[in-house]
Write an enzyme that holds these catalytic residues in place. Structure first.
Site, mmCIF file in Angstrom:
data_model
loop_
_atom_site.group_PDB
_atom_site.id
_atom_site.type_symbol
_atom_site.label_atom_id
_atom_site.label_comp_id
_atom_site.label_asym_id
_atom_site.label_seq_id
_atom_site.Cartn_x
_atom_site.Cartn_y
_atom_site.Cartn_z
ATOM 1 N N ARG A 133 0.777 -1.303 -0.080
ATOM 2 C CA ARG A 133 -0.006 0.018 -0.087
ATOM 3 C C ARG A 133 0.830 1.335 0.048
ATOM 4 O O ARG A 133 1.938 1.142 0.425
ATOM 5 C CB ARG A 133 -0.876 -0.090 1.157
ATOM 6 C CG ARG A 133 -1.746 -1.163 1.262
ATOM 7 C CD ARG A 133 -2.660 -1.284 2.636
ATOM 8 N NE ARG A 133 -3.720 -0.005 2.243
ATOM 9 C CZ ARG A 133 -4.670 -0.324 1.546
ATOM 10 N NH1 ARG A 133 -5.182 -1.318 0.926
ATOM 11 N NH2 ARG A 133 -5.577 0.592 1.647
ATOM 12 N N ASP A 163 -8.552 7.138 -3.708
ATOM 13 C CA ASP A 163 -8.576 6.454 -2.554
ATOM 14 C C ASP A 163 -10.011 5.772 -2.285
ATOM 15 O O ASP A 163 -10.690 6.400 -1.404
ATOM 16 C CB ASP A 163 -7.869 7.045 -0.990
ATOM 17 C CG ASP A 163 -8.042 6.145 0.084
ATOM 18 O OD1 ASP A 163 -8.195 4.946 -0.081
ATOM 19 O OD2 ASP A 163 -7.933 6.953 1.240
ATOM 20 N N HIS A 199 36.054 2.087 -35.473
ATOM 21 C CA HIS A 199 37.621 2.389 -35.419
ATOM 22 C C HIS A 199 38.318 1.773 -34.160
ATOM 23 O O HIS A 199 37.626 1.577 -33.078
ATOM 24 C CB HIS A 199 38.042 3.787 -35.385
ATOM 25 C CG HIS A 199 39.241 4.165 -35.044
ATOM 26 N ND1 HIS A 199 40.379 4.001 -35.945
ATOM 27 C CD2 HIS A 199 39.874 4.944 -34.022
ATOM 28 C CE1 HIS A 199 41.505 4.586 -35.552
ATOM 29 N NE2 HIS A 199 41.172 5.188 -34.158
ATOM 30 N N ASN A 200 39.553 1.080 -34.410
ATOM 31 C CA ASN A 200 40.227 0.510 -33.230
ATOM 32 C C ASN A 200 39.031 -0.536 -32.521
ATOM 33 O O ASN A 200 39.100 -0.317 -31.308
ATOM 34 C CB ASN A 200 40.791 1.324 -32.353
ATOM 35 C CG ASN A 200 42.160 1.773 -33.161
ATOM 36 O OD1 ASN A 200 42.784 1.639 -34.171
ATOM 37 N ND2 ASN A 200 42.911 2.901 -32.278
ATOM 38 N N GLU A 248 38.195 -3.139 -37.225
ATOM 39 C CA GLU A 248 39.474 -2.753 -37.484
ATOM 40 C C GLU A 248 40.277 -3.673 -36.601
ATOM 41 O O GLU A 248 39.833 -3.856 -35.409
ATOM 42 C CB GLU A 248 40.049 -1.325 -37.140
ATOM 43 C CG GLU A 248 41.251 -1.013 -37.394
ATOM 44 C CD GLU A 248 41.669 0.376 -37.250
ATOM 45 O OE1 GLU A 248 42.620 0.699 -37.695
ATOM 46 O OE2 GLU A 248 40.834 0.919 -36.479
ATOM 47 N N ASP A 276 44.613 -4.002 -35.592
ATOM 48 C CA ASP A 276 45.887 -3.780 -35.671
ATOM 49 C C ASP A 276 46.792 -4.887 -35.025
ATOM 50 O O ASP A 276 46.757 -5.385 -33.941
ATOM 51 C CB ASP A 276 46.171 -2.513 -34.600
ATOM 52 C CG ASP A 276 45.461 -1.382 -35.077
ATOM 53 O OD1 ASP A 276 44.799 -1.085 -36.175
ATOM 54 O OD2 ASP A 276 45.735 -0.136 -34.111
ATOM 55 N N HIS A 295 46.655 -1.412 -29.551
ATOM 56 C CA HIS A 295 47.226 -0.099 -30.112
ATOM 57 C C HIS A 295 48.752 0.043 -30.008
ATOM 58 O O HIS A 295 49.313 0.359 -28.816
ATOM 59 C CB HIS A 295 46.412 1.033 -29.642
ATOM 60 C CG HIS A 295 46.362 2.148 -30.294
ATOM 61 N ND1 HIS A 295 45.985 3.557 -29.690
ATOM 62 C CD2 HIS A 295 46.552 2.306 -31.640
ATOM 63 C CE1 HIS A 295 46.025 4.375 -30.493
ATOM 64 N NE2 HIS A 295 46.294 3.716 -31.844
ATOM 65 N N GLU A 350 45.409 -3.442 -40.072
ATOM 66 C CA GLU A 350 46.407 -2.721 -39.997
ATOM 67 C C GLU A 350 47.761 -3.714 -39.814
ATOM 68 O O GLU A 350 47.869 -4.017 -38.436
ATOM 69 C CB GLU A 350 46.450 -1.549 -38.889
ATOM 70 C CG GLU A 350 47.565 -0.576 -39.052
ATOM 71 C CD GLU A 350 47.394 0.556 -38.137
ATOM 72 O OE1 GLU A 350 48.416 0.842 -37.436
ATOM 73 O OE2 GLU A 350 46.299 1.120 -38.105
ATOM 74 N N LYS A 382 46.902 -4.448 -47.181
ATOM 75 C CA LYS A 382 47.981 -4.365 -48.323
ATOM 76 C C LYS A 382 48.099 -5.662 -48.986
ATOM 77 O O LYS A 382 47.739 -6.951 -48.620
ATOM 78 C CB LYS A 382 49.461 -3.941 -47.545
ATOM 79 C CG LYS A 382 49.495 -2.841 -46.827
ATOM 80 C CD LYS A 382 50.651 -2.697 -45.944
ATOM 81 C CE LYS A 382 50.700 -1.703 -45.111
ATOM 82 N NZ LYS A 382 51.955 -1.780 -43.923
ATOM 83 N N ARG A 397 37.840 4.882 -46.743
ATOM 84 C CA ARG A 397 37.711 4.797 -45.223
ATOM 85 C C ARG A 397 38.238 6.073 -44.725
ATOM 86 O O ARG A 397 39.285 6.604 -44.756
ATOM 87 C CB ARG A 397 38.572 3.668 -44.687
ATOM 88 C CG ARG A 397 38.434 3.547 -43.185
ATOM 89 C CD ARG A 397 39.130 2.202 -42.567
ATOM 90 N NE ARG A 397 39.106 1.763 -41.276
ATOM 91 C CZ ARG A 397 40.011 2.376 -40.453
ATOM 92 N NH1 ARG A 397 41.155 3.006 -40.843
ATOM 93 N NH2 ARG A 397 39.926 2.178 -39.170
ATOM 94 N N ASN A 442 10.665 22.824 -13.496
ATOM 95 C CA ASN A 442 10.477 21.886 -12.535
ATOM 96 C C ASN A 442 9.183 20.839 -12.920
ATOM 97 O O ASN A 442 8.500 20.748 -12.291
ATOM 98 C CB ASN A 442 9.922 22.645 -11.063
ATOM 99 C CG ASN A 442 11.017 23.089 -10.200
ATOM 100 O OD1 ASN A 442 11.950 22.576 -10.465
ATOM 101 N ND2 ASN A 442 10.788 23.818 -9.437
#
Length: 781
Positions: free
Chosen positions: A180, A210, A332-333, A362, A364, A377, A411, A462, A573, A701
């Site tokens: 309640r 009520d 990225h990364n 990606e 690395d 990294h 990479e 590559k 990219r 408010n």
């Protein structure tokens, strides 16, 4: 026009289903929906179990876990915690993974068998919860039980979600847990619900609710109190404007509303019938083919009534055009969970990105111990993970949410020996998923389409020579070759080169490359970009240029039209500058303006950049591919994002937005007694000429049901590229406004008329039932 007699109106009032809320509300509605009485797994979860919470190989703590009676909350504590405990909602859990499917659980695999281990994956950016049960049977109990709870949440209708939300507030306010709520608890509740109400008015509503005259509210009394709190006068005014009798909408009334306000000209008769059948709670009204106010409110709060056109939620675009004609959701990364210098590297980054629809991740790669390549990294203090674990994660999760191709952007800093290991892992782990040769029968002068490449993983890296290497027209006798800086990937950004020179390293003009790894590269060969003119004359369609954001910005400013033309032939990219060590993001919109397809962002970092990315890729089935506008697909296109007025098919539009009201905005300031002072900012992200933002006034408010009725107007010159971002903030005249919620939608996906905007948190997760109510109109200039 159908008119109802007073007897029919009386019948509707007596029909308990005619009112969307005035019916007996069980506070454990979710539990009753689940029918847990016959479910042994849920029954066991209600009793609870002792399990180990694992944070690392050395941090393994016993915790007692138990499902609460509402079947929506899981509670846990340690033996030594006293009264201290933690909870989380089932609605926060995105998935359950069985076995050693996290790095943490893999690290303790020799100690605990896979059949006792499982991982709870939370929505947004909240960390996972790794658990070990006392037995395999107990693990299965929790895995199956939580999956059933998740399924239940996902299958909830709008009304059930609202019921559950009301139930949650009731429990928060019911401090003494007696089922309640007295008036003091009601006053505390109002503060928690972001509403600053006059105490006399609050007492009047409390007394009206009520019905039992006990001085407290329970069950349906609390529902009645909530309904009085949430009177939607804004929606009622619209309803009565189109109602022929002021009390209901006939089918023709509803058709008029759909045609005149919602601008839904096709099949409005059939659509009106569908809406009555779908959202009208009164069976009597359904039989009479009319809609009550509750049904109208349910429709406007539904997916069909939202600002995002549901027809553009699924895959609706042509997926058979060359890959370069699509924007591609890109990370990225991807391995980083935090910053770029000391952050944690984790395969979880790949899993989360792929599960958000990311299609280019990606990696690395560097030489690691024991002949195993590692990912981190380079030359920083980020932690290291194994390349083979990354490939395994990509293989497992690449096509969970989208069947369209994933690009693995590598990479490569490894020795020839470890490059061969990389190639072995790619071929062995990915198997048939890895694209290793050009598609049979495909044109030899253009990229294949996402449709052609379904279920395939492409390596971007590559390569020795050209695409001919993969089809055997050139014979390579040596086991390795060299790539000169002419072929070198632009990943070695200027900032990294500066960093290397400071540390006494110089960039090699040549790198040895293994033939095995080179052969894994087919349609995404990384190459060194010289100029747009040189690329037009000499570059191959399968070559991919990479630019830092600063370099891309420079080309965009100097040669915008040439940049667009370049991207109509080849993939580009763009990735964050090396100076963004905090993993912040640039604004991806300016790169999309140039037609750049692979705009790589730090997915782990919330904010405007990821909001825009989520907004763009929320269309087309969230598949990670969005078709570029037609003027960006033409190789002879003259479109220049800096001068869109010169475009041949130039047709600007006027966007008029009336911000009408807000509903149940979340509280952002933890200071007790604080109430949100909300304002709404509408931002246009597009070509430079379209960049704009306007704000409503702030409402003091009231974060519960603020009303603005403020009008905002924008001229948009290239609507095909525009994103509209709605941001709600808590106004503060002394410091920066606090973020409350946001929602980003492509202009081309916006529905017109009266619409609700269902707000998202900073993490991009939903925060029901928080919403904005707006009116949208788009007209040609």
């Amino acid at each position: 026009m159908i008119h109802l007699s007073s007897a029919v109106h009386e019948h509707l009032r007596e029909d308990p289903a005619a009112d969307g809320f005035v019916r007996k509300q069980r506070m454990a509605s979710t539990r009753s929906t689940l029918r847990i009485e016959g479910d042994d797994n849920l029954q066991s979860m209600l009793v609870g179990a002792m399990m180990r919470k694992i944070k690392s190989r050395t941090w393994k703590k016993q915790r007692y876990f138990r499902l609460q009676d509402d079947c929506m909350t899981i509670w846990y504590k340690s033996k030594k915690a006293g009264n201290a405990h933690s909870t989380f909602s089932v609605s926060e859990v995105e998935a359950v993974r069985e076995g050693h499917q996290s790095e943490v659980l893999l690290s303790i695999a020799d100690e605990f068998p896979a059949n006792r281990c499982f991982t709870l994956v939370f929505r947004g950016r909240k960390g996972n919860l790794d658990l070990v049960a006392e037995s395999a049977e107990e693990a299965q109990t929790w895995v199956k039980g939580i999956r059933k709870l998740i399924e239940n949440v996902e299958n909830m209708g709008e009304r059930e979600k609202l019921d559950q939300w009301i139930s949650d507030w009731f429990k928060k306010a019911d401090k003494d847990r007696d089922g309640r709520m007295n008036f003091k608890e009601v006053r505390d509740l109002l503060k928690m619900m972001n509403i600053d109400m006059n105490e006399d008015h609050a007492l009047r509503l409390f007394t009206l609710a009520d019905k039992s005259c006990t001085g407290s509210l329970e069950d349906d009394e609390f529902v009645l109190f909530y309904k009085m709190l949430t009177q939607r006068e804004d929606v009622l005014a619209v309803f009565q404007e189109f109602s022929s009798d002021g009390q209901t909408l006939s089918q023709r009334d509803l058709e008029d509303f759909l045609r005149e306000e919602q601008l839904e000209g096709d099949n409005v008769q059939q659509h009106a019938m569908h809406l009555i059948e779908q959202y009208e709670p009164s069976e009597t009204a359904k039989m009479l083919n009319i809609m009550t106010f509750d049904g109208f409110l349910m429709y406007l709060g539904s997916t069909e009534g939202s600002i995002f056109n549901p027809q553009q939620r699924g895959i609706y675009q042509n997926m058979a055009l060359p890959l370069c004609h699509y924007f591609i959701s890109s990370s990225h990364n991807t391995y980083l969970m935090e910053d770029q210098l000391r952050g944690q590297s984790s395969v979880e980054g790949y899993i989360r990105a792929l599960n958000r629809g990311c299609r280019c991740v990606e990696v690395d790669c560097w030489d690691g111990a024991n002949g195993e390549p590692i990912v981190y990294h380079g030359h920083t203090f980020t932690s290291k993970i194994l390349f083979k674990d990354v490939v395994t994660a990509v293989g497992n999760y690449a096509f969970k949410v989208s069947e369209y191709p994933v690009i693995l952007s590598i990479e490569n800093h490894c020795s020839v020996e470890q490059q061969r290991v990389m190639a072995q892992h790619l071929c062995h782990i990915l198997g048939e998923k890895l694209l290793k040769k050009p598609l049979d029968g495909h044109a030899s002068n253009s990229l294949p389409s996402p449709e052609d490449l379904k279920g395939k993983i492409l390596v971007k890296a590559k390569k020795i020579g050209g695409l001919e290497e993969n089809i055997g027209t050139l014979v390579e006798d040596s086991l390795s070759g060299e790539v000169t800086d002419e072929d070198d990937m632009a990943e070695m950004e200027e900032e990294n080169m500066h960093r290397d020179s400071v540390r006494g390293r110089t960039k090699k003009s040549k790198q040895d490359l293994s033939k095995e790894l080179s052969d894994c590269v087919v349609y995404c060969k990384s190459f060194h970009f010289r100029s747009f003119r040189h690329s037009q004359l000499h570059s191959k369609f399968y070559e991919v240029a990479s630019f830092t954001e600063s370099k891309a910005r420079k080309y965009l400013k100097e040669s915008g039209a040439e940049f667009v033309q370049h991207n109509s032939r080849q993939l580009t990219r763009v990735y964050p500058t090396g100076f963004r060590t905090d993993s912040s993001n640039f604004n991806p919109q300016e790169m999309w303006n140039a037609g750049c397809q692979i705009v790589a962002l730090n997915f782990q970092t919330a904010g405007e950049g990821m909001d825009l990315n989520d907004g763009l890729f929320s269309q087309n089935g969230c598949c990670g591919y969005v078709l570029k506008p037609s003027f960006m697909q033409q190789t002879k296109s003259g479109f220049d994002p800096e001068s869109p007025q010169k475009q041949e098919d130039y047709q600007p539009v006027i966007l008029n937005i009336q911000v009408i009201s807000g509903q149940q905005l979340p509280k952002v300031n933890i200071k007790e007694g604080s109430i949100v002072d909300p304002l709404v900012r509408v931002e246009i992200h597009g070509v430079p000429l379209d960049q704009a933002k306007q704000e409503t006034r702030y409402i003091e408010n009231n974060g519960f049901n603020p009303v603005w009725h403020d009008y905002l107007r924008f001229t948009i010159h290239t609507p095909e590229l525009a994103l509209v971002r709605f941001v709600v903030e808590d106004y503060d005249k002394t410091s920066k406004n606090d973020f409350v919620g946001q929602y980003t939608v492509p202009l081309t996906c916006m529905q017109q008329g009266y619409r609700h905007i269902h707000l998202l948190s900073r993490d991009g997760t939903s925060i029901p039932p928080s919403s904005l109510f707006v009116h949208v109109r788009i007209t040609e200039l």
